[in-house]
Design a protein around this motif. Structure first.
Motif, PDB file in Angstrom:
ATOM      1  N   ARG A  23      -5.172   1.958  -2.993  1.00  0.00           N
ATOM      2  CA  ARG A  23      -6.100   1.380  -3.973  1.00  0.00           C
ATOM      3  C   ARG A  23      -5.586   1.501  -5.391  1.00  0.00           C
ATOM      4  NH1 ARG A  23      -8.327  -1.120  -7.024  1.00  0.00           N
ATOM      5  NH2 ARG A  23     -10.552  -1.610  -7.268  1.00  0.00           N
ATOM      6  N   HIS A  24      -5.071   2.666  -5.756  1.00  0.00           N
ATOM      7  CA  HIS A  24      -4.710   2.927  -7.144  1.00  0.00           C
ATOM      8  C   HIS A  24      -3.214   3.079  -7.369  1.00  0.00           C
ATOM      9  CE1 HIS A  24      -8.949   3.440  -8.166  1.00  0.00           C
ATOM     10  NE2 HIS A  24      -9.071   4.242  -7.126  1.00  0.00           N
ATOM     11  N   GLY A  25      -2.428   3.049  -6.307  1.00  0.00           N
ATOM     12  CA  GLY A  25      -0.988   3.173  -6.479  1.00  0.00           C
ATOM     13  C   GLY A  25      -0.541   4.542  -6.944  1.00  0.00           C
ATOM     14  N   VAL A  26      -1.321   5.581  -6.645  1.00  0.00           N
ATOM     15  CA  VAL A  26      -0.960   6.944  -7.046  1.00  0.00           C
ATOM     16  C   VAL A  26       0.304   7.370  -6.311  1.00  0.00           C
ATOM     17  CG1 VAL A  26      -1.759   9.337  -7.152  1.00  0.00           C
ATOM     18  CG2 VAL A  26      -3.381   7.462  -7.459  1.00  0.00           C
ATOM     19  N   THR A  27       1.244   7.967  -7.026  1.00  0.00           N
ATOM     20  CA  THR A  27       2.518   8.352  -6.421  1.00  0.00           C
ATOM     21  C   THR A  27       2.335   9.524  -5.465  1.00  0.00           C
ATOM     22  OG1 THR A  27       3.038   9.875  -8.225  1.00  0.00           O
ATOM     23  CG2 THR A  27       3.727   7.582  -8.487  1.00  0.00           C
ATOM     24  N   ARG A 222      -5.768  -4.353  -5.878  1.00  0.00           N
ATOM     25  CA  ARG A 222      -5.208  -3.102  -5.369  1.00  0.00           C
ATOM     26  C   ARG A 222      -3.823  -2.915  -5.965  1.00  0.00           C
ATOM     27  NH1 ARG A 222     -10.122  -4.676  -3.663  1.00  0.00           N
ATOM     28  NH2 ARG A 222     -10.979  -3.201  -2.158  1.00  0.00           N
ATOM     29  N   ARG A 223      -3.601  -1.761  -6.557  1.00  0.00           N
ATOM     30  CA  ARG A 223      -2.351  -1.535  -7.271  1.00  0.00           C
ATOM     31  C   ARG A 223      -1.137  -1.638  -6.354  1.00  0.00           C
ATOM     32  NH1 ARG A 223      -2.234   1.205 -12.111  1.00  0.00           N
ATOM     33  NH2 ARG A 223       0.017   0.909 -11.913  1.00  0.00           N
ATOM     34  N   ALA A 224      -1.337  -1.357  -5.076  1.00  0.00           N
ATOM     35  CA  ALA A 224      -0.215  -1.430  -4.136  1.00  0.00           C
ATOM     36  C   ALA A 224       0.318  -2.846  -4.000  1.00  0.00           C
ATOM     37  CB  ALA A 224      -0.649  -0.901  -2.770  1.00  0.00           C
ATOM     38  N   LEU A 225      -0.519  -3.862  -4.309  1.00  0.00           N
ATOM     39  CA  LEU A 225      -0.092  -5.258  -4.199  1.00  0.00           C
ATOM     40  C   LEU A 225       0.146  -5.905  -5.553  1.00  0.00           C
ATOM     41  CD1 LEU A 225      -2.344  -6.605  -1.304  1.00  0.00           C
ATOM     42  CD2 LEU A 225      -0.121  -5.491  -1.207  1.00  0.00           C
ATOM     43  N   LEU A 229       6.849  -0.759  -5.899  1.00  0.00           N
ATOM     44  CA  LEU A 229       8.074  -0.108  -6.334  1.00  0.00           C
ATOM     45  C   LEU A 229       8.712   0.735  -5.237  1.00  0.00           C
ATOM     46  CD1 LEU A 229       6.933   1.051  -9.896  1.00  0.00           C
ATOM     47  CD2 LEU A 229       8.196  -1.010  -9.269  1.00  0.00           C
ATOM     48  N   GLY A 230       8.131   0.700  -4.049  1.00  0.00           N
ATOM     49  CA  GLY A 230       8.670   1.483  -2.937  1.00  0.00           C
ATOM     50  C   GLY A 230       9.581   0.650  -2.047  1.00  0.00           C
ATOM     51  N   ARG A 231       9.660   1.047  -0.803  1.00  0.00           N
ATOM     52  CA  ARG A 231      10.534   0.380   0.156  1.00  0.00           C
ATOM     53  C   ARG A 231       9.918  -0.944   0.595  1.00  0.00           C
ATOM     54  NH1 ARG A 231      14.306   3.888   2.495  1.00  0.00           N
ATOM     55  NH2 ARG A 231      14.434   2.526   4.323  1.00  0.00           N
ATOM     56  N   ARG A 232      10.751  -1.980   0.623  1.00  0.00           N
ATOM     57  CA  ARG A 232      10.271  -3.311   1.019  1.00  0.00           C
ATOM     58  C   ARG A 232       9.901  -3.365   2.500  1.00  0.00           C
ATOM     59  NH1 ARG A 232      14.526  -3.829  -2.182  1.00  0.00           N
ATOM     60  NH2 ARG A 232      15.929  -3.942  -0.388  1.00  0.00           N
ATOM     61  N   GLU A 233      10.468  -2.476   3.310  1.00  0.00           N
ATOM     62  CA  GLU A 233      10.191  -2.479   4.744  1.00  0.00           C
ATOM     63  C   GLU A 233       8.730  -2.151   5.048  1.00  0.00           C
ATOM     64  OE1 GLU A 233      12.545  -0.878   3.224  1.00  0.00           O
ATOM     65  OE2 GLU A 233      14.441  -1.746   3.946  1.00  0.00           O
ATOM     66  N   HIS A 234       8.029  -1.529   4.107  1.00  0.00           N
ATOM     67  CA  HIS A 234       6.639  -1.149   4.327  1.00  0.00           C
ATOM     68  C   HIS A 234       5.649  -2.201   3.865  1.00  0.00           C
ATOM     69  CE1 HIS A 234       8.192   3.282   3.974  1.00  0.00           C
ATOM     70  NE2 HIS A 234       8.413   2.768   5.173  1.00  0.00           N
ATOM     71  N   VAL A 239       0.275  -4.815   3.086  1.00  0.00           N
ATOM     72  CA  VAL A 239      -0.526  -6.020   2.894  1.00  0.00           C
ATOM     73  C   VAL A 239      -1.639  -6.101   3.936  1.00  0.00           C
ATOM     74  CG1 VAL A 239      -0.470  -8.536   3.019  1.00  0.00           C
ATOM     75  CG2 VAL A 239       1.282  -7.319   1.737  1.00  0.00           C
ATOM     76  N   GLN A 240      -1.306  -5.875   5.188  1.00  0.00           N
ATOM     77  CA  GLN A 240      -2.309  -6.004   6.245  1.00  0.00           C
ATOM     78  C   GLN A 240      -3.323  -4.867   6.208  1.00  0.00           C
ATOM     79  OE1 GLN A 240       0.508  -6.398   9.555  1.00  0.00           O
ATOM     80  NE2 GLN A 240      -0.030  -8.562   9.716  1.00  0.00           N
ATOM     81  N   ALA A 241      -2.906  -3.682   5.773  1.00  0.00           N
ATOM     82  CA  ALA A 241      -3.857  -2.580   5.638  1.00  0.00           C
ATOM     83  C   ALA A 241      -4.853  -2.865   4.519  1.00  0.00           C
ATOM     84  CB  ALA A 241      -3.115  -1.276   5.367  1.00  0.00           C
ATOM     85  N   VAL A 242      -4.363  -3.343   3.381  1.00  0.00           N
ATOM     86  CA  VAL A 242      -5.256  -3.676   2.262  1.00  0.00           C
ATOM     87  C   VAL A 242      -6.187  -4.815   2.645  1.00  0.00           C
ATOM     88  CG1 VAL A 242      -5.316  -4.588  -0.087  1.00  0.00           C
ATOM     89  CG2 VAL A 242      -3.684  -2.798   0.509  1.00  0.00           C
ATOM     90  N   ALA A 243      -5.674  -5.828   3.359  1.00  0.00           N
ATOM     91  CA  ALA A 243      -6.521  -6.946   3.782  1.00  0.00           C
ATOM     92  C   ALA A 243      -7.630  -6.466   4.715  1.00  0.00           C
ATOM     93  CB  ALA A 243      -5.666  -8.008   4.477  1.00  0.00           C
ATOM     94  N   GLY A 244      -7.303  -5.551   5.629  1.00  0.00           N
ATOM     95  CA  GLY A 244      -8.320  -5.029   6.527  1.00  0.00           C
ATOM     96  C   GLY A 244      -9.393  -4.245   5.795  1.00  0.00           C
TER      97      GLY A 244
END
Length: 260
Positions: A23-27, A222-225, A229-234, A239-244
């Protein structure tokens, strides 16, 4: 059974840590301080919970979830609702120098390194489906074909899918089930009556499909989207977790509270 390192975080702590991160992109470093554990513990916890959230699918009613694009097409056919599809891009870090696929992530639209996902909503803007991500250079129509949207519409129920100009060509392949903006017949010296008619048709189509932009905007809150800045493989799982999670919230808002 029972092998491997033991969890320092119980599930009721791993889940909130993952939700806050999405939600917030906290590291991971900050979350490790909050929960008084090591950074690797947070990384492991998020890596385990995030795929579980991605597999839940999008909630459309109490106990009803759509996990695949085929489920969405069947749902639209049963309910008779109109679906709206659009592609959106999420900025990601540039691949390291020397990688063969380095240019594959450069978007032709934004000229930035990005990944692309296909979002499908209903006419009210509720998110019904988010596809796994593809590199930013992938065209919207190519992505839709890779997801077998043409075959699902051809073999499935009669539904109406609104799309923008990036999906022109799918209408003829799906028997008119994908509706795109009208083609421009005159490139030069068009009559005034045609200009007025074409503009009116284009605006009418745009006003019908504007709700998908609202759904994408809610996802990008959602800050994650907003920017990853992390790994592209995730990215597909994110995306699907945030959509759910968003679809569950949107569905819960539609359910009236219990009468006391």
């Amino acid at each position: 059974m029972g092998a491997g390192a033991k969890h320092q975080l119980v599930f009721v702590d791993r889940l909130p840590a993952t939700l806050v991160h999405l939600r917030h992109g906290v590291t991971h470093d900050v979350l490790a301080c909050w929960f008084s554990v090591d950074r690797s513990t947070i990384t492991r916890a998020i890596g385990e919970v995030r795929p579980l959230l991605a597999e839940r699918g999008c909630t459309v009613a109490a106990g009803v979830r759509l996990r695949t694009l085929g489920d969405v097409i069947d749902y639209l056919g049963v309910t008779g609702e109109t679906g709206i599809v659009d592609g959106t891009e999420i900025r990601v870090r540039r691949p390291a120098a020397g990688r063969k696929d380095r240019d594959k992530f450069i978007s032709g639209k934004s000229k930035q390194n990005a990944v692309k996902t296909m979002v499908l909503t209903d006419r009210d803007g509720r998110v019904l489906f988010c596809s796994p991500t593809r590199p930013g250079s992938c065209a919207d129509i190519t992505h839709a074909r890779e997801l077998r949207l043409v075959r699902l519409l051809a073999d499935g129920p009669a539904v109406e899918i609104l799309a923008d100009a990036g999906y022109q060509g799918l209408g003829a392949q799906t028997g008119g089930r994908v509706v795109t903006p009208p083609h421009r017949k005159f490139k030069e010296n068009a009559p005034e009556w045609y200009e007025e008619m074409h503009e009116r048709q284009r605006k009418a189509h745009s006003s019908r499909r504007i709700r998908v932009e609202h759904g994408i905007a809610h996802l990008k809150n959602r800050r994650a989207l907003a920017r990853h800045l992390g790994r592209r493989e995730h990215m597909s799982d994110i995306v699907q977790a945030v959509a759910g999670l968003l679809s569950h919230q949107q569905t819960a808002d539609l359910i009236p509270p219990r009468q006391m």
